[in-house]
Design a protein around this motif. Sequence first.
Motif, PDB file in Angstrom:
ATOM      1  N   HIS A 284      14.996  -9.840 -15.297  1.00  0.00           N
ATOM      2  CA  HIS A 284      16.375 -10.130 -15.195  1.00  0.00           C
ATOM      3  C   HIS A 284      16.587 -11.622 -15.434  1.00  0.00           C
ATOM      4  N   ILE A 285      17.917 -12.037 -15.552  1.00  0.00           N
ATOM      5  CA  ILE A 285      18.291 -13.483 -15.594  1.00  0.00           C
ATOM      6  C   ILE A 285      19.105 -13.649 -14.326  1.00  0.00           C
ATOM      7  N   ASP A 286      18.717 -14.431 -13.488  1.00  0.00           N
ATOM      8  CA  ASP A 286      19.343 -14.796 -12.220  1.00  0.00           C
ATOM      9  C   ASP A 286      20.672 -15.959 -12.327  1.00  0.00           C
ATOM     10  N   ARG A 287      21.651 -15.126 -12.927  1.00  0.00           N
ATOM     11  CA  ARG A 287      22.998 -16.024 -13.009  1.00  0.00           C
ATOM     12  C   ARG A 287      23.530 -16.704 -11.665  1.00  0.00           C
ATOM     13  N   ASN A 288      23.129 -16.045 -10.602  1.00  0.00           N
ATOM     14  CA  ASN A 288      23.777 -16.400  -9.274  1.00  0.00           C
ATOM     15  C   ASN A 288      23.477 -17.691  -8.979  1.00  0.00           C
ATOM     16  N   GLU A 289      22.001 -18.161  -9.470  1.00  0.00           N
ATOM     17  CA  GLU A 289      21.560 -19.378  -9.154  1.00  0.00           C
ATOM     18  C   GLU A 289      22.298 -20.547  -9.540  1.00  0.00           C
ATOM     19  N   ARG A 290      23.346 -20.299 -10.392  1.00  0.00           N
ATOM     20  CA  ARG A 290      24.044 -21.454 -11.251  1.00  0.00           C
ATOM     21  C   ARG A 290      25.112 -21.752 -10.415  1.00  0.00           C
ATOM     22  N   LYS A 291      25.280 -20.770  -9.139  1.00  0.00           N
ATOM     23  CA  LYS A 291      26.524 -20.875  -8.185  1.00  0.00           C
ATOM     24  C   LYS A 291      25.999 -21.945  -6.920  1.00  0.00           C
ATOM     25  N   GLY A 292      27.045 -22.032  -6.281  1.00  0.00           N
ATOM     26  CA  GLY A 292      26.686 -22.702  -4.861  1.00  0.00           C
ATOM     27  C   GLY A 292      26.665 -24.322  -5.054  1.00  0.00           C
ATOM     28  N   ASP A 293      26.056 -24.844  -4.058  1.00  0.00           N
ATOM     29  CA  ASP A 293      25.926 -26.337  -4.026  1.00  0.00           C
ATOM     30  C   ASP A 293      24.673 -26.714  -4.761  1.00  0.00           C
ATOM     31  N   ALA A 294      24.972 -28.028  -5.634  1.00  0.00           N
ATOM     32  CA  ALA A 294      24.001 -28.719  -6.096  1.00  0.00           C
ATOM     33  C   ALA A 294      23.111 -27.828  -7.005  1.00  0.00           C
ATOM     34  N   PRO A 295      23.673 -26.876  -7.782  1.00  0.00           N
ATOM     35  CA  PRO A 295      22.629 -26.001  -8.493  1.00  0.00           C
ATOM     36  C   PRO A 295      21.997 -26.729  -9.701  1.00  0.00           C
ATOM     37  N   SER A 296      20.970 -26.219 -10.097  1.00  0.00           N
ATOM     38  CA  SER A 296      20.334 -26.731 -11.881  1.00  0.00           C
ATOM     39  C   SER A 296      21.600 -26.206 -12.381  1.00  0.00           C
ATOM     40  N   ASP A 297      21.319 -26.720 -13.702  1.00  0.00           N
ATOM     41  CA  ASP A 297      22.114 -26.423 -14.899  1.00  0.00           C
ATOM     42  C   ASP A 297      21.471 -25.336 -15.634  1.00  0.00           C
ATOM     43  N   HIS A 298      20.331 -24.948 -15.078  1.00  0.00           N
ATOM     44  CA  HIS A 298      19.751 -23.565 -16.075  1.00  0.00           C
ATOM     45  C   HIS A 298      19.344 -22.769 -14.629  1.00  0.00           C
ATOM     46  N   VAL A 299      18.990 -21.520 -14.900  1.00  0.00           N
ATOM     47  CA  VAL A 299      18.782 -20.509 -14.123  1.00  0.00           C
ATOM     48  C   VAL A 299      17.669 -19.830 -14.297  1.00  0.00           C
ATOM     49  N   PRO A 300      16.892 -19.128 -13.355  1.00  0.00           N
ATOM     50  CA  PRO A 300      15.816 -18.464 -13.379  1.00  0.00           C
ATOM     51  C   PRO A 300      15.561 -17.345 -14.376  1.00  0.00           C
ATOM     52  N   VAL A 301      14.749 -17.144 -15.069  1.00  0.00           N
ATOM     53  CA  VAL A 301      14.530 -15.879 -16.042  1.00  0.00           C
ATOM     54  C   VAL A 301      13.304 -15.131 -15.213  1.00  0.00           C
ATOM     55  N   VAL A 302      13.192 -13.915 -15.019  1.00  0.00           N
ATOM     56  CA  VAL A 302      12.050 -13.229 -14.321  1.00  0.00           C
ATOM     57  C   VAL A 302      11.699 -12.029 -14.975  1.00  0.00           C
ATOM     58  N   VAL A 303      10.728 -11.860 -14.669  1.00  0.00           N
ATOM     59  CA  VAL A 303       9.804 -10.571 -15.126  1.00  0.00           C
ATOM     60  C   VAL A 303       9.090  -9.931 -14.250  1.00  0.00           C
ATOM     61  N   ASP A 304       8.872  -8.535 -14.041  1.00  0.00           N
ATOM     62  CA  ASP A 304       7.922  -7.923 -13.321  1.00  0.00           C
ATOM     63  C   ASP A 304       6.928  -7.210 -14.129  1.00  0.00           C
ATOM     64  N   LEU A 305       5.692  -7.561 -13.670  1.00  0.00           N
ATOM     65  CA  LEU A 305       4.292  -7.304 -14.445  1.00  0.00           C
ATOM     66  C   LEU A 305       4.009  -5.999 -13.593  1.00  0.00           C
ATOM     67  N   ASP A 306       3.360  -4.936 -14.240  1.00  0.00           N
ATOM     68  CA  ASP A 306       3.006  -3.827 -13.645  1.00  0.00           C
ATOM     69  C   ASP A 306       1.286  -3.915 -13.704  1.00  0.00           C
ATOM     70  N   LEU A 307       0.671  -4.577 -12.774  1.00  0.00           N
ATOM     71  CA  LEU A 307      -0.686  -4.704 -12.759  1.00  0.00           C
ATOM     72  C   LEU A 307      -1.346  -3.889 -11.990  1.00  0.00           C
ATOM     73  N   GLU A 308      -2.324  -3.195 -12.364  1.00  0.00           N
ATOM     74  CA  GLU A 308      -3.196  -2.332 -11.799  1.00  0.00           C
ATOM     75  C   GLU A 308      -4.104  -3.119 -10.665  1.00  0.00           C
ATOM     76  N   SER A 309      -4.185  -2.697  -9.566  1.00  0.00           N
ATOM     77  CA  SER A 309      -5.096  -3.537  -8.632  1.00  0.00           C
ATOM     78  C   SER A 309      -6.574  -3.038  -8.644  1.00  0.00           C
ATOM     79  N   GLU A 310      -7.596  -3.607  -8.267  1.00  0.00           N
ATOM     80  CA  GLU A 310      -8.744  -3.308  -8.612  1.00  0.00           C
ATOM     81  C   GLU A 310      -9.188  -2.191  -7.573  1.00  0.00           C
ATOM     82  N   ASP A 311      -8.349  -1.747  -6.877  1.00  0.00           N
ATOM     83  CA  ASP A 311      -8.716  -0.813  -5.760  1.00  0.00           C
ATOM     84  C   ASP A 311      -8.007   0.671  -6.354  1.00  0.00           C
TER      85      ASP A 311
END
Length: 279
Positions: free
Chosen positions: A244-271
């Motif tokens: 997802h793109i976290d658009r909300n991080e452009r809101k509020g006090d003193a935000p960056s002019d960019h917002v985070p881009v996030v991915v979830d990875l499905d990694l199998e654990s060693e166990d």
Amino acid sequence: MRVATWNVNSIRTRVGRVVDWLVREDIDVLGMQEIKCKPNQFPFEAFADAGYNVELHGLSQWNGVAFASRIPMEDVTIGFDTAPGFSKLASEAAAPPLEARAIGVTVQGVRLWSLYVPNGRELGDPHYDYKLAWLEKLATQTRGWITAHPGQPLALMGDFNIAPLDTDVWDIRLFEGKTHVSQPERDAFTALLDAGLTDALRSRGIEGYTYWDYQQLRFPRNEGMHIDFILGSRAFDDLVAGGHIDRNERKGDAPSDHVPVVVDLDLESEDDDDRPMIF
């Protein structure tokens, strides 16, 4: 594993906001751009208190890239081979200095790069030629990385300063004759995809702007640009469970002019193979 990229536009200015977001959003690894500081100026303590280690490449009050991770980082690489430097000084023309624009780490076998692609400034500017040369070298490196390690998940993350599609800006008519949308820049972005990378979000139908200028009420008017990406190899893309793109991080006090881009990875654990079977 939750992985993200964010042009923070000065980590010293926004350290509290960034660390709060890391904890709140349960981020495992964050690639940052435009940290705008040297190593001795970086606010390590705030990250350490939240359980994150930091690796960074910063040379001055400009540019700068970093990783914050609560998982051990290995194979830390500052810059990539053949990356060109930049200078307008005739005395440095033969060997222009390198800028802090790339850092690579490996986390749980996944190779990640945090990249801050040169802006280009204006068409015809020496910085525009530098941008295209930098991207060309990056594409060559990417092909080499994938060829050498085809089974290793690889992602290039960061601020690419390119809007690949007309829909990646709020009004393409206003960008005629400007950087970020020129055909050579878009061709350079396509060359990265042709090297074996896939846009982890767009390929899954996830769209949205990632940048809004501070001036002229760009954010309230939603006059933004999509210029921040996570581009992954086939081995990486096979692991992506969502994003997802976290658009909300452009809101509020003193935000960056960019917002985070996030991915979830499905990694199998060693166990995984040792887990009991339930009938």
